[in-house]
Design a protein around this motif. Structure first.
Motif, PDB file in Angstrom:
ATOM      1  N   CYS A 161     109.133 -46.452  23.632  1.00 35.01           N
ATOM      2  CA  CYS A 161     108.865 -47.896  23.740  1.00 35.01           C
ATOM      3  C   CYS A 161     108.501 -48.288  25.175  1.00 35.01           C
ATOM      4  N   ASP A 195     105.012 -50.002  21.856  1.00 38.20           N
ATOM      5  CA  ASP A 195     106.127 -50.689  21.205  1.00 38.20           C
ATOM      6  C   ASP A 195     106.333 -50.043  19.835  1.00 38.20           C
ATOM      7  N   CYS A 196     107.299 -49.164  19.764  1.00 42.49           N
ATOM      8  CA  CYS A 196     107.516 -48.317  18.584  1.00 42.49           C
ATOM      9  C   CYS A 196     108.626 -48.916  17.726  1.00 42.49           C
ATOM     10  N   SER A 197     108.266 -49.483  16.587  1.00 40.85           N
ATOM     11  CA  SER A 197     109.270 -50.057  15.689  1.00 40.85           C
ATOM     12  C   SER A 197     110.152 -48.941  15.119  1.00 40.85           C
ATOM     13  N   ASN A 198     111.268 -49.325  14.548  1.00 40.72           N
ATOM     14  CA  ASN A 198     112.141 -48.335  13.905  1.00 40.72           C
ATOM     15  C   ASN A 198     111.409 -47.592  12.793  1.00 40.72           C
ATOM     16  N   GLU A 199     110.586 -48.301  12.055  1.00 45.57           N
ATOM     17  CA  GLU A 199     109.854 -47.684  10.946  1.00 45.57           C
ATOM     18  C   GLU A 199     108.857 -46.643  11.460  1.00 45.57           C
ATOM     19  N   VAL A 221     117.695 -44.255  13.003  1.00 45.19           N
ATOM     20  CA  VAL A 221     116.968 -45.396  12.422  1.00 45.19           C
ATOM     21  C   VAL A 221     117.826 -46.078  11.358  1.00 45.19           C
ATOM     22  N   CYS A 231     120.351 -48.155  13.033  1.00 42.78           N
ATOM     23  CA  CYS A 231     119.733 -49.362  13.591  1.00 42.78           C
ATOM     24  C   CYS A 231     119.503 -50.427  12.523  1.00 42.78           C
ATOM     25  N   HIS A 275     113.647 -42.899  21.555  1.00 40.81           N
ATOM     26  CA  HIS A 275     113.019 -44.122  21.049  1.00 40.81           C
ATOM     27  C   HIS A 275     112.752 -45.091  22.201  1.00 40.81           C
TER      28      HIS A 275
END
Length: 79
Positions: free
Chosen positions: A24, A29-33, A71, A74, A20
């Motif tokens: 990023c 910018d990779c969100s958790n979703e 995830v 998090c 992850h």
């Protein structure tokens, strides 16, 4: 479980975190979703699944489970 190691084990959560962070840092910018969706893509997209499962049948599912556990952790959820 592969080689006695749960997909949701601490080592795999650390590897999912590392992946992850890499995405990023070097891609977007990779969100958790979004990261969760990528994990599901590993098993739902036939091309992704085929390529990942070249490392052993079930590797795509195992990786997806590790990502989902990371995830959830998090987001303060339990699986």
């Amino acid at each position: 479980m592969i080689n006695g190691i749960l997909a949701t084990g601490a080592k795999n959560l650390a590897l999912a975190k590392s992946l992850h962070e890499h995405i990023c840092r070097y891609a977007f910018d990779c969100s958790n979703e979004v990261f969760s969706s990528l994990g599901y893509g590993y098993v739902k997209n036939p091309e992704f699944k085929m390529n990942i499962d070249k490392f052993g049948e079930g590797t795509a599912q195992y990786t997806c489970e590790a990502i989902q556990a990371y995830v959830a952790n998090c987001l303060g959820k339990t699986i």
